[in-house]
Write an enzyme that holds these catalytic residues in place. Structure first.
Site, PDB file in Angstrom:
ATOM      1  N   CYS A 150       0.889  -1.170   0.000  1.00 59.64           N
ATOM      2  CA  CYS A 150       0.000   0.000   0.000  1.00 59.64           C
ATOM      3  C   CYS A 150       0.924   1.215   0.000  1.00 59.64           C
ATOM      4  CB  CYS A 150      -0.881  -0.018   1.237  1.00 59.64           C
ATOM      5  SG  CYS A 150      -1.897  -1.503   1.358  1.00 59.64           S
TER       6      CYS A 150
ATOM      7  N   ALA B 239       1.196   4.465  -1.872  1.00 48.96           N
ATOM      8  CA  ALA B 239       1.081   5.906  -2.153  1.00 48.96           C
ATOM      9  C   ALA B 239       1.047   6.709  -0.858  1.00 48.96           C
ATOM     10  CB  ALA B 239      -0.184   6.168  -2.970  1.00 48.96           C
TER      11      ALA B 239
ATOM     12  N   GLY C 121       4.256   7.148  -1.483  1.00 49.59           N
ATOM     13  CA  GLY C 121       5.544   6.569  -1.863  1.00 49.59           C
ATOM     14  C   GLY C 121       6.713   6.955  -0.974  1.00 49.59           C
ATOM     15  N   GLY C 122       6.414   7.566   0.170  1.00 48.81           N
ATOM     16  CA  GLY C 122       7.502   7.969   1.074  1.00 48.81           C
ATOM     17  C   GLY C 122       8.347   6.773   1.490  1.00 48.81           C
ATOM     18  N   LYS C 123       7.678   5.704   1.909  1.00 46.57           N
ATOM     19  CA  LYS C 123       8.443   4.530   2.372  1.00 46.57           C
ATOM     20  C   LYS C 123       9.012   3.775   1.178  1.00 46.57           C
ATOM     21  CE  LYS C 123       5.518   4.177   6.460  1.00 46.57           C
ATOM     22  NZ  LYS C 123       4.419   5.047   6.007  1.00 46.57           N
TER      23      LYS C 123
ATOM     24  N   ASP D 244      -5.334  -3.839  -6.213  1.00 48.70           N
ATOM     25  CA  ASP D 244      -5.931  -4.045  -4.898  1.00 48.70           C
ATOM     26  C   ASP D 244      -5.055  -5.074  -4.204  1.00 48.70           C
ATOM     27  OD1 ASP D 244      -7.287  -4.966  -2.707  1.00 48.70           O
ATOM     28  OD2 ASP D 244      -9.195  -5.285  -3.727  1.00 48.70           O
TER      29      ASP D 244
ATOM     30  N   CYS E  66      -0.806   4.041  11.148  1.00 49.00           N
ATOM     31  CA  CYS E  66      -0.699   5.330  11.838  1.00 49.00           C
ATOM     32  C   CYS E  66      -1.936   5.538  12.718  1.00 49.00           C
ATOM     33  CB  CYS E  66      -0.530   6.473  10.843  1.00 49.00           C
ATOM     34  SG  CYS E  66      -1.869   6.619   9.666  1.00 49.00           S
TER      35      CYS E  66
END
Ligand SMILES: C[S@@+](CC[C@H](N)C(=O)[O-])C[C@H]1O[C@@H](n2cnc3c(N)ncnc32)[C@H](O)[C@@H]1O
Length: 804
Positions: free
Chosen positions: A476, A478, A480-482, A527, A673
């Site tokens: 998952c 977007a 895309g930081g990680k 998905d 989070c």
């Protein structure tokens, strides 16, 4: 002139955010009352530390620090910019707050912004036009205004405020009062002088500017009487952007108010209404008026009725959603003339011109004298003092653009790092960075058992969680930081497959990867719950249709009846028409043009197009979609019990796919989070209970910056992810049930209820407590002031059977 007794109207920022009662009872049961209170208070505030994750492929942390110092200047940068001692790829920028704000400087003018805009303001952002919902009638460019969030009633957005609503303008009201006070002010009463001094210069001129041609037309038709000229001109100005009857009430207040300011200081507006007066009233004129003009006319008639004490007059002012200002009449005159606050109805003005107007005017109850004039009682949730960059009308007409800039913020956030060269890094919250670093940390070689934090075994037995050349899945991804951090940790060598469920989100990942200059990312619309391709013989995809009856039920609960029907209709290979084939080709070509890798048609044979066979990945990140109950600041907590259950059910479904997509020996990180144990510890429990033979919980670190997980079970919640009822929660809290500190059984034994971790397991995960460094009531460690977050790590020790 500084009125006697004027002082700054300082207000502390101490919102009381309402929670869904069931969710609150559940969280109180989980955390205990004291920890819940601290957590809830912390969630209303932004973290005071901002973290900038350096893209080490492009720059070093010390280069970033030097560049930020240069940008800020050595003095401003002192104590603000530093490299994180345990996470060297992160540069910390420290802020401060909450600070008291002098809302008195706004002289009663205010602007209400959307909840989201208010949250952005708390993080230091200015307000753009689309975020503005309502403004005082007289707000002009350059005015100082109190910024309020549209949240005066906990739990719901204030229903009567819609975009364009005119708020009560105390500056105008004060001006009216000043005129009404007239000779009384000259008589020496302090209070009257305070009110009289409040008419800000220039307001009447501004009001005159707002009188449109249409207003003039309306005036021509209804022929204002001499004493009402100002009111007649001003009322439409205040209603201009209004939306319905409730504005009329306010317009009335503004109208009365403006009459005073006009008489006192303006000539332009007087002449604006003089023309119509000369034209006189045409009896039939109303027929030709616009709807808006007729409303104004009706309104003025009501005002006249009121002034003449006409029957039924008070009803005319009783508008939906407004409080009454108290009894009309001479005794109420001062309050009526000044008004009773932003959202209070105007009382009937004492228009007799007699006793009431001649009395000295005390400040109405609750009003405060400020250097800028009297300020009405404030009940709103105020988030800072701002300067209007646009005038009131422009704020509502503009579709974009800066509407307000912060002058006195509640939280001083560090300055933006926008001046850095592109690709040097990104703002990314610290726990998110930790989640990716945890994936990279060494894992025990399968067959060996980890012992405590670090997973170190005597004599070694560790291998890297991430390494160059691996094929890694970010389920998952977007924005895309990680993903991009994982790519950087692999030295941009290997492949990071990044799923998200819409083209737009996949586009975000592609764009960020480009900006960061990483090339090993393959972003794909998928998905993630259906990403597992099974051999045709195996029937439905395991991850998508869920592996067993329990998971099936979860998926159905999470997705609703429509999705559950789809799950049952999971196709094997389908015959494809020529038209569909051409459409698919066009779609793929479009995706390629946008830099998105389309799923391989060949893989469509079983399950979702582009899906992957089991054990395809060397490492896997499941940064799951969640209730986001750890994000800060949040001025409203809307999540309900059902939503939390659905989140947990969807997470279990994603876990079912993830454990199969990972190859034996591979590392997997599960993160969210949210502070909800139903989506954190309970999901880990689910995974260990169901796949414990093949998946081992290992230390989620280094780095270790969070606290331990919750131990035991929820004292009252009945089944996984199901919050306790309010009554049960209260009972649990009263009984001192605080499973987070071992209030539950702690053994994971299955006697029902939402089960979490054992002591040993809890020590391996990281739970970032939003109250840990939040200041005021919580800890005051700015460096530990994070969002709420959860990280758990597993290593796959053996295969997971298709059906398990
Ligand atoms: C917590 S965010 C991920 C943040 C991301 N890992 C990062 O660090 O930038 C969760 C993401 O999951 C995506 N998502 C939700 N359901 C999904 C599904 N079934 N398959 C794939 N992605 C999904 C959402 O669109 C959202 O972008």
């Amino acid at each position: 002139m500084e009125p006697a007794g004027a002082e700054p109207l300082l207000k502390e920022f101490a919102p009381k955010v309402a929670w869904d009662p069931e969710v609150e009872a559940y969280l109180r049961g989980a955390l205990g009352d004291e920890r819940f209170e601290r957590t809830a208070a912390a969630l209303c505030r932004p973290p005071r530390t901002t973290s900038f994750r350096v893209n080490t492929l492009r720059a070093s942390p010390s280069e970033v620090v030097a560049a930020v110092r240069q940008q800020l200047g050595p003095e401003a940068a002192e104590g603000v910019v530093s490299i994180h001692p345990q996470v060297p790829c992160v540069v910390l920028l420290r802020g401060s707050g909450p600070h008291a704000v002098d809302y008195g400087a706004a002289g009663g003018r205010e602007v209400v912004v959307s909840r989201k805009a208010a949250e952005a303001v708390l993080r230091g952002a200015p307000v753009y036009a689309p975020g503005v919902l309502a403004a005082s009638g007289g707000v002009g460019r350059g005015d100082l205004v109190a910024l309020a969030a549209a949240l005066e009633r906990p739990g719901t957005d204030t229903p009567e405020i819609t975009r364009g609503t005119t708020l009560y303008d105390s500056a105008r009201a004060a001006a009216a009062a000043a005129t009404a006070a007239g000779s009384a002010a000259a008589g020496g009463s302090d209070a009257a002088a305070t009110v009289a001094a409040a008419a800000p210069a220039g307001r009447a001129t501004e009001a005159a500017d707002m009188v449109s041609a249409e207003v003039a037309e309306a005036e021509a038709a209804c022929g204002p009487q001499a004493g009402q000229a100002g009111a007649a001109a001003a009322a439409p100005a205040a209603m201009e952007e209004g939306n319905g009857p409730q504005e009329e009430g306010e317009a009335g207040a503004a109208a009365g108010a403006d009459a005073g300011s006009r008489d006192g200081t303006a000539t332009a507006s007087t002449s604006a209404v003089a023309r119509p007066a000369e034209a006189g009233a045409a009896p039939g004129g109303a027929e030709t008026l616009s709807l808006r003009a007729r409303r104004r006319q009706r309104h003025r008639q009501h005002q006249q009725q009121l002034q003449q004490g006409g029957p039924g007059a008070p009803e005319q002012l009783r508008h939906k959603g407004r409080q009454q200002a108290g009894p009309a009449g001479p005794a109420a005159a001062p309050a009526a003339a000044i008004g009773t606050g932003t959202r209070a109805a105007a009382g009937a003005p004492d228009s007799s011109g007699g006793a009431g107007a001649q009395q000295p005017l005390p400040l109405p109850p609750g009003w405060t004298a400020s250097s800028q004039g009297p300020v009405p009682p404030r009940t709103g949730l105020y988030v800072g003092l701002a300067r209007a960059v646009m005038g009131r009308q422009e704020m509502f007409r503009a579709r974009e653009g800066l509407a307000l800039e912060l002058v006195q913020p509640v939280f001083a956030v560090p300055p933006a790092v926008s001046g850095l060269p592109p690709g040097w890094g990104m703002l990314q919250n610290l726990p998110s960075v930790v989640a990716a670093l945890v994936l990279a940390a060494p894992v025990p070689v399968p067959g060996r058992v980890s012992e405590g934090p670090g997973g170190q075994l005597p004599g070694g037995g560790l291998r890297p969680g991430l390494a160059a050349g691996m094929r890694v899945l970010d389920m998952c991804a977007a924005p895309g930081g990680k993903t991009t951090l994982i790519a950087a940790l692999m030295g941009d060598v290997g492949e990071v497959v990044a799923f998200d469920r819409t083209h737009a989100k996949v586009g975000e990942v592609v764009a960020l990867a480009r900006e960061m200059g990483v090339t090993c990312v393959t972003a794909q619309k998928m998905d993630a719950g259906r990403a597992l391709a099974l051999p045709a013989a195996a029937g439905r995809p395991v991850g998508g249709g869920a592996a067993d009856a329990g998971a099936d039920a979860d998926a159905e609960e999470a997705a609703g009846p429509e999705r559950s029907q789809q799950l049952q209709q999971q196709p094997g290979p389908q015959p494809v028409s020529e038209k569909a084939r051409r459409r698919e080709e066009r779609r793929r070509a479009n995706m390629l043009k946008r830099g998105i890798v389309p799923p391989e048609p060949a893989a469509a044979a079983a399950g979702q197009p582009g899906s992957f066979p089991p054990e395809s990945f060397d490492a896997l990140l499941l940064d799951a979609p969640c209730s986001a109950l750890g994000l800060r600041p949040r001025l409203q907590q809307q999540a309900g019990a059902l939503y939390l259950r659905q989140c947990a059910a969807a997470q279990r479904r994603l876990v079912d796919g993830a454990v199969r997509l990972l190859r034996p020996g591979g590392a997997m990180v599960y993160s969210t989070c949210t502070i909800n144990p139903g989506e954190n510890e309970a999901v880990v429990r689910y995974l260990l209970d169901k796949y414990g033979a093949a998946m081992q919980l290992v230390a989620a670190g280094p780095p270790f910056l969070g606290g331990p997980g919750l131990v035991g079970r929820h004292p009252t919640a009945a089944e996984p992810g199901v919050p306790a009822t309010a009554a049960a929660g209260a009972a649990g809290a009263a009984a001192g049930g605080h499973a987070g500190t071992g209030g539950g059984s702690g053994d994971g034994a299955d006697s029902g209820g939402e089960r979490w971790l054992t002591e040993a397991e809890a020590a391996l995960v990281q739970r970032f407590d939003p109250a840990a460094g939040a200041g005021a009531g919580g800890g005051d460690d700015v460096a530990a002031d994070h969002i709420g977050f959860f990280v758990a790590k597993f290593v796959k020790t053996g295969p997971v059977p298709w059906e398990s």
